[in-house]
Design an enzyme around this catalytic site. Structure first.
Site, PDB file in Angstrom:
ATOM      1  N   ARG A   1      55.472 -69.319  51.344  1.00 28.76           N
ATOM      2  CA  ARG A   1      56.370 -69.168  52.509  1.00 28.76           C
ATOM      3  C   ARG A   1      57.524 -68.255  52.076  1.00 28.76           C
TER       4      ARG A   1
ATOM      5  N   TYR B   1      65.324 -71.424  60.625  1.00 27.58           N
ATOM      6  CA  TYR B   1      65.470 -72.826  61.060  1.00 27.58           C
ATOM      7  C   TYR B   1      66.717 -73.455  60.435  1.00 27.58           C
TER       8      TYR B   1
ATOM      9  N   ASP C   1      64.084 -84.401  77.421  1.00 30.04           N
ATOM     10  CA  ASP C   1      63.203 -83.606  76.557  1.00 30.04           C
ATOM     11  C   ASP C   1      62.565 -82.487  77.372  1.00 30.04           C
TER      12      ASP C   1
ATOM     13  N   PHE D   1      68.526 -85.247  68.904  1.00 23.40           N
ATOM     14  CA  PHE D   1      67.396 -84.854  68.059  1.00 23.40           C
ATOM     15  C   PHE D   1      66.820 -83.495  68.466  1.00 23.40           C
TER      16      PHE D   1
ATOM     17  N   PRO E   1      45.752 -75.970  52.661  1.00 26.70           N
ATOM     18  CA  PRO E   1      46.603 -74.842  52.241  1.00 26.70           C
ATOM     19  C   PRO E   1      47.862 -75.306  51.516  1.00 26.70           C
ATOM     20  N   VAL E   2      47.979 -74.942  50.239  1.00 26.59           N
ATOM     21  CA  VAL E   2      49.177 -75.280  49.456  1.00 26.59           C
ATOM     22  C   VAL E   2      49.908 -73.973  49.175  1.00 26.59           C
ATOM     23  N   TYR E   3      51.172 -73.881  49.630  1.00 19.67           N
ATOM     24  CA  TYR E   3      51.925 -72.636  49.488  1.00 19.67           C
ATOM     25  C   TYR E   3      52.341 -72.409  48.025  1.00 19.67           C
TER      26      TYR E   3
ATOM     27  N   LYS F   1      70.302 -74.782  62.116  1.00 20.19           N
ATOM     28  CA  LYS F   1      70.810 -76.160  62.007  1.00 20.19           C
ATOM     29  C   LYS F   1      72.208 -76.137  61.366  1.00 20.19           C
TER      30      LYS F   1
ATOM     31  N   THR G   1      69.669 -81.797  58.958  1.00 23.34           N
ATOM     32  CA  THR G   1      68.688 -81.728  57.876  1.00 23.34           C
ATOM     33  C   THR G   1      69.350 -81.404  56.532  1.00 23.34           C
ATOM     34  N   ASP G   2      68.691 -81.794  55.442  1.00 25.79           N
ATOM     35  CA  ASP G   2      69.176 -81.420  54.100  1.00 25.79           C
ATOM     36  C   ASP G   2      68.968 -79.932  53.831  1.00 25.79           C
ATOM     37  N   GLU G   3      68.144 -79.261  54.688  1.00 28.65           N
ATOM     38  CA  GLU G   3      67.839 -77.848  54.415  1.00 28.65           C
ATOM     39  C   GLU G   3      69.075 -76.953  54.561  1.00 28.65           C
TER      40      GLU G   3
ATOM     41  N   ASN H   1      54.748 -80.768  46.124  1.00 30.39           N
ATOM     42  CA  ASN H   1      53.775 -80.691  47.227  1.00 30.39           C
ATOM     43  C   ASN H   1      52.355 -80.974  46.747  1.00 30.39           C
TER      44      ASN H   1
ATOM     45  N   PHE I   1      58.641 -86.195  67.231  1.00 27.67           N
ATOM     46  CA  PHE I   1      58.271 -87.123  66.151  1.00 27.67           C
ATOM     47  C   PHE I   1      59.344 -88.192  65.888  1.00 27.67           C
TER      48      PHE I   1
HETATM   49  P1  NAD Z   1      59.942 -82.345  66.657  1.00 25.67           P
HETATM   50  O1  NAD Z   1      59.708 -80.879  66.623  1.00 25.67           O
HETATM   51  O2  NAD Z   1      58.819 -83.279  66.399  1.00 25.67           O
HETATM   52  O3  NAD Z   1      60.562 -82.756  68.079  1.00 25.67           O
HETATM   53  C1  NAD Z   1      61.543 -81.996  68.727  1.00 25.67           C
HETATM   54  C2  NAD Z   1      61.657 -82.495  70.176  1.00 25.67           C
HETATM   55  O4  NAD Z   1      62.700 -81.743  70.820  1.00 25.67           O
HETATM   56  C3  NAD Z   1      60.380 -82.268  71.001  1.00 25.67           C
HETATM   57  O5  NAD Z   1      60.097 -83.425  71.769  1.00 25.67           O
HETATM   58  C4  NAD Z   1      60.724 -81.092  71.895  1.00 25.67           C
HETATM   59  O6  NAD Z   1      60.027 -81.104  73.129  1.00 25.67           O
HETATM   60  C5  NAD Z   1      62.221 -81.309  72.091  1.00 25.67           C
HETATM   61  N1  NAD Z   1      62.939 -80.069  72.424  1.00 25.67           N
HETATM   62  C6  NAD Z   1      62.829 -78.851  71.821  1.00 25.67           C
HETATM   63  N2  NAD Z   1      63.620 -77.956  72.426  1.00 25.67           N
HETATM   64  C7  NAD Z   1      64.273 -78.622  73.425  1.00 25.67           C
HETATM   65  C8  NAD Z   1      65.248 -78.243  74.388  1.00 25.67           C
HETATM   66  N3  NAD Z   1      65.720 -76.990  74.452  1.00 25.67           N
HETATM   67  N4  NAD Z   1      65.698 -79.183  75.249  1.00 25.67           N
HETATM   68  C9  NAD Z   1      65.214 -80.456  75.205  1.00 25.67           C
HETATM   69  N5  NAD Z   1      64.285 -80.861  74.325  1.00 25.67           N
HETATM   70  C10 NAD Z   1      63.818 -79.961  73.438  1.00 25.67           C
HETATM   71  O7  NAD Z   1      61.147 -82.609  65.647  1.00 25.67           O
HETATM   72  P2  NAD Z   1      61.431 -83.842  64.691  1.00 25.67           P
HETATM   73  O8  NAD Z   1      60.713 -83.655  63.427  1.00 25.67           O
HETATM   74  O9  NAD Z   1      61.263 -85.089  65.473  1.00 25.67           O
HETATM   75  O10 NAD Z   1      62.984 -83.597  64.388  1.00 25.67           O
HETATM   76  C11 NAD Z   1      63.989 -84.130  65.236  1.00 25.67           C
HETATM   77  C12 NAD Z   1      65.354 -83.722  64.719  1.00 25.67           C
HETATM   78  O11 NAD Z   1      65.532 -84.212  63.392  1.00 25.67           O
HETATM   79  C13 NAD Z   1      65.554 -82.207  64.631  1.00 25.67           C
HETATM   80  O12 NAD Z   1      66.867 -81.928  65.024  1.00 25.67           O
HETATM   81  C14 NAD Z   1      65.349 -81.877  63.160  1.00 25.67           C
HETATM   82  O13 NAD Z   1      66.093 -80.757  62.785  1.00 25.67           O
HETATM   83  C15 NAD Z   1      65.872 -83.140  62.512  1.00 25.67           C
HETATM   84  N6  NAD Z   1      65.290 -83.475  61.205  1.00 25.67           N
HETATM   85  C16 NAD Z   1      63.932 -83.546  61.043  1.00 25.67           C
HETATM   86  C17 NAD Z   1      63.400 -83.924  59.814  1.00 25.67           C
HETATM   87  C18 NAD Z   1      61.907 -84.018  59.588  1.00 25.67           C
HETATM   88  O14 NAD Z   1      61.472 -84.197  58.456  1.00 25.67           O
HETATM   89  N7  NAD Z   1      61.088 -83.944  60.618  1.00 25.67           N
HETATM   90  C19 NAD Z   1      64.253 -84.222  58.745  1.00 25.67           C
HETATM   91  C20 NAD Z   1      65.648 -84.121  58.943  1.00 25.67           C
HETATM   92  C21 NAD Z   1      66.145 -83.766  60.191  1.00 25.67           C
HETATM   93  O1  DAU Z   2      64.003 -81.397  54.660  1.00 25.29           O
HETATM   94  C1  DAU Z   2      64.001 -81.749  56.020  1.00 25.29           C
HETATM   95  C2  DAU Z   2      63.085 -80.818  56.771  1.00 25.29           C
HETATM   96  O2  DAU Z   2      61.754 -81.189  56.424  1.00 25.29           O
HETATM   97  C3  DAU Z   2      63.273 -80.869  58.276  1.00 25.29           C
HETATM   98  O3  DAU Z   2      64.559 -80.409  58.595  1.00 25.29           O
HETATM   99  C4  DAU Z   2      62.232 -80.002  58.985  1.00 25.29           C
HETATM  100  O4  DAU Z   2      62.355 -80.145  60.393  1.00 25.29           O
HETATM  101  C5  DAU Z   2      60.855 -80.463  58.559  1.00 25.29           C
HETATM  102  O5  DAU Z   2      59.880 -79.616  59.136  1.00 25.29           O
HETATM  103  C6  DAU Z   2      60.731 -80.439  57.033  1.00 25.29           C
HETATM  104  O6  DAU Z   2      60.747 -79.082  56.535  1.00 25.29           O
HETATM  105  P1  DAU Z   2      59.752 -78.571  55.375  1.00 25.29           P
HETATM  106  O7  DAU Z   2      59.603 -77.114  55.482  1.00 25.29           O
HETATM  107  O8  DAU Z   2      60.133 -79.146  54.063  1.00 25.29           O
HETATM  108  O9  DAU Z   2      58.403 -79.340  55.871  1.00 25.29           O
HETATM  109  P2  DAU Z   2      56.873 -78.871  55.962  1.00 25.29           P
HETATM  110  O10 DAU Z   2      56.080 -80.096  56.276  1.00 25.29           O
HETATM  111  O11 DAU Z   2      56.694 -77.681  56.806  1.00 25.29           O
HETATM  112  O12 DAU Z   2      56.570 -78.453  54.450  1.00 25.29           O
HETATM  113  C7  DAU Z   2      56.746 -79.361  53.374  1.00 25.29           C
HETATM  114  C8  DAU Z   2      56.448 -78.596  52.093  1.00 25.29           C
HETATM  115  O13 DAU Z   2      55.054 -78.297  52.054  1.00 25.29           O
HETATM  116  C9  DAU Z   2      57.162 -77.256  51.993  1.00 25.29           C
HETATM  117  O14 DAU Z   2      57.527 -77.020  50.638  1.00 25.29           O
HETATM  118  C10 DAU Z   2      56.116 -76.237  52.429  1.00 25.29           C
HETATM  119  C11 DAU Z   2      54.816 -76.878  51.994  1.00 25.29           C
HETATM  120  N1  DAU Z   2      53.634 -76.593  52.855  1.00 25.29           N
HETATM  121  C12 DAU Z   2      53.746 -76.777  54.193  1.00 25.29           C
HETATM  122  C13 DAU Z   2      52.651 -76.532  55.024  1.00 25.29           C
HETATM  123  C14 DAU Z   2      52.776 -76.710  56.511  1.00 25.29           C
HETATM  124  C15 DAU Z   2      52.433 -76.203  52.261  1.00 25.29           C
HETATM  125  O15 DAU Z   2      52.340 -76.065  51.033  1.00 25.29           O
HETATM  126  N2  DAU Z   2      51.356 -75.965  53.074  1.00 25.29           N
HETATM  127  C16 DAU Z   2      51.420 -76.092  54.435  1.00 25.29           C
HETATM  128  O16 DAU Z   2      50.400 -75.816  55.132  1.00 25.29           O
END
Ligand code: NAD
Ligand code: DAU
Length: 355
Positions: free
Chosen positions: A292, A160, A34, A84, A215-217, A164, A135-137, A259, A12
């Protein structure tokens, strides 16, 4: 031309990042490494492969494959790494944590090792930098008040976020111990095009479209701080180009929402577009399900450091960019179908079976 290794570029944020830098940095050439897990989709960048042949190379492989990564370093003379690649979905980490430790911890360690070796051997240009996208997590959960600063102690809740956090510590250690010029960004929740439909926003958009339960958790009152993905990409470029080596920068959108508010807003945006009114409103699809485990209650980012030191701030307004995101999904149903493989369907069944 400067040459960059982008890991996880078919996911993404990586996809949006590669598109963004190729369009805005004419002197960047990128090599996308990748492994194409379920979350990586080669079709995301197929047009780029055709139109930017000289500035884009795709390599199918694992960040943990030190031999492959070492070969890429000797072939490409990288000016930097933007890392990433990760297993990124919290719910998946609860059902199967091992892949998270393998990729996020061990994979990051191997990348650092190869980078350090190359730097010591003098096979990377001066000014080489390694930016770890985190991530902020890692900071855990907030109460009703306050926000995460770069000084907030780490307190991760899920496999997760723990993986990180471990990676962040190793990245920092490679700076302090070996002098590798590393940078870390800790960002809040992203949304936008190309997000895999296991995450809240795309999952809800697609379920509304198909009139499936939403689905809302728990009680739906968990809070996330949402940032449009292009704002995140701009922050990463800023930190890469202007940040101080060894430091961390928090990145957030100043858009805290519960959410349930997000889900209701998506219902309204979709209803406008699908002309569902009155009793047909998609809000009737909202379905509270079991929570969750270890669910963090609230995240909020204090982005004061990146704002005051590097002059970055988010450009996109939440409600507008969310509407743009909805429109992107509605006009990219081919993409949606292409990522919803049999594996995706199995995941949805496993995650929502007992909820
Ligand atoms: P994503 O899951 O959409 O993409 C991850 C990518 O990494 C995929 O293309 C996957 O094929 C590749 N990958 C996984 N394992 C691999 C490996 N062993 N070797 C090579 N490639 C591999 O993730 P995203 O949401 O795009 O997140 C990207 C980065 O940003 C992550 O490190 C995540 O922790 C961080 N991040 C995400 C968010 C968010 O909201 N999505 C927020 C803050 C930080
Ligand atoms: O904060 C940054 C993080 O945000 C990234 O590091 C992660 O990669 C990314 O997946 C995201 O994590 P969250 O757990 O916050 O994202 P998610 O979209 O899974 O869930 C967002 C919120 O919504 C969370 O409080 C859980 C809730 N949720 C999620 C799903 C999938 C629901 O209520 N129902 C659902 O079906």
């Amino acid at each position: 031309m400067k040459n960059f290794l982008i890991t996880g570029g078919s996911g993404f944020i990586g996809t949006n990042f590669i598109r963004h830098v190729l369009a805005t940095r004419p002197d960047w050439r990128v090599v996308n490494l990748d492994a194409l897990t379920y979350a990586g989709n080669p079709a995301n960048l197929e047009d780029i492969k055709q139109s930017w042949k000289e500035r884009y190379r795709f390599v199918h492989g694992d960040i943990g494959d030190a031999e492959l990564v070492g070969r890429l370093f000797s072939e490409e003379n990288f000016n930097g790494v933007v890392h990433f690649a990760a297993e990124s979905h919290v719910d998946r980490s609860i059902l199967g944590p091992e892949a998270f430790v393998e990729t996020n911890v061990v994979g990051t360690f191997r990348l650092l090792e190869v980078s350090l070796k190359a730097r010591r051997a003098g096979t990377v240009p001066d000014g080489f930098r390694f930016l770890h996208v985190s991530t902020d997590e890692v900071y855990g959960s907030l109460g009703a008040e306050g926000s995460f600063t770069e000084q907030t102690p780490y307190d991760p809740s899920s496999p997760y976020s723990a993986s990180k956090a471990a990676a962040d510590h190793i990245v920092r250690a490679y700076h302090r111990t070996y002098g590798l010029p590393t940078l870390i960004t800790n960002c809040s929740n992203n949304y936008g095009p190309y997000q895999f439909p296991e995450k809240l926003i795309p999952l809800i958009i697609l379920n509304i479209m198909e009139e499936k339960p939403l689905p809302v958790y728990g009680d739906g009152k968990n809070v996330r701080d949402w940032l449009y993905v292009i704002d995140h990409c701009e922050a990463i470029v800023k930190v890469f180009e202007e940040g101080n080596a060894g430091e961390t920068y928090n990145v957030g959108g100043e858009a805290e929402r519960q959410n349930i508010e997000i889900v209701q807003l998506l219902c309204d945006l979709m209803d406008e577009r699908l002309r569902r009114t009155g009793k047909k409103s998609s809000r009737k699809l909202i379905h509270f399900v079991s929570d969750r485990p270890g669910h963090d209650r609230r995240y909020a980012i204090d982005a004061g450091k990146i704002k005051s030191q590097l002059g970055w701030s988010p450009r996109y307004h939440f409600e507008e960019a969310l509407a743009t995101t909805v429109d992107w999904y509605l006009s990219h149903m081919n993409w949606v179908e292409s990522v919803r493989s049999g594996e995706y369907r199995k995941w949805i069944e496993a995650n929502y079976l007992d909820r």
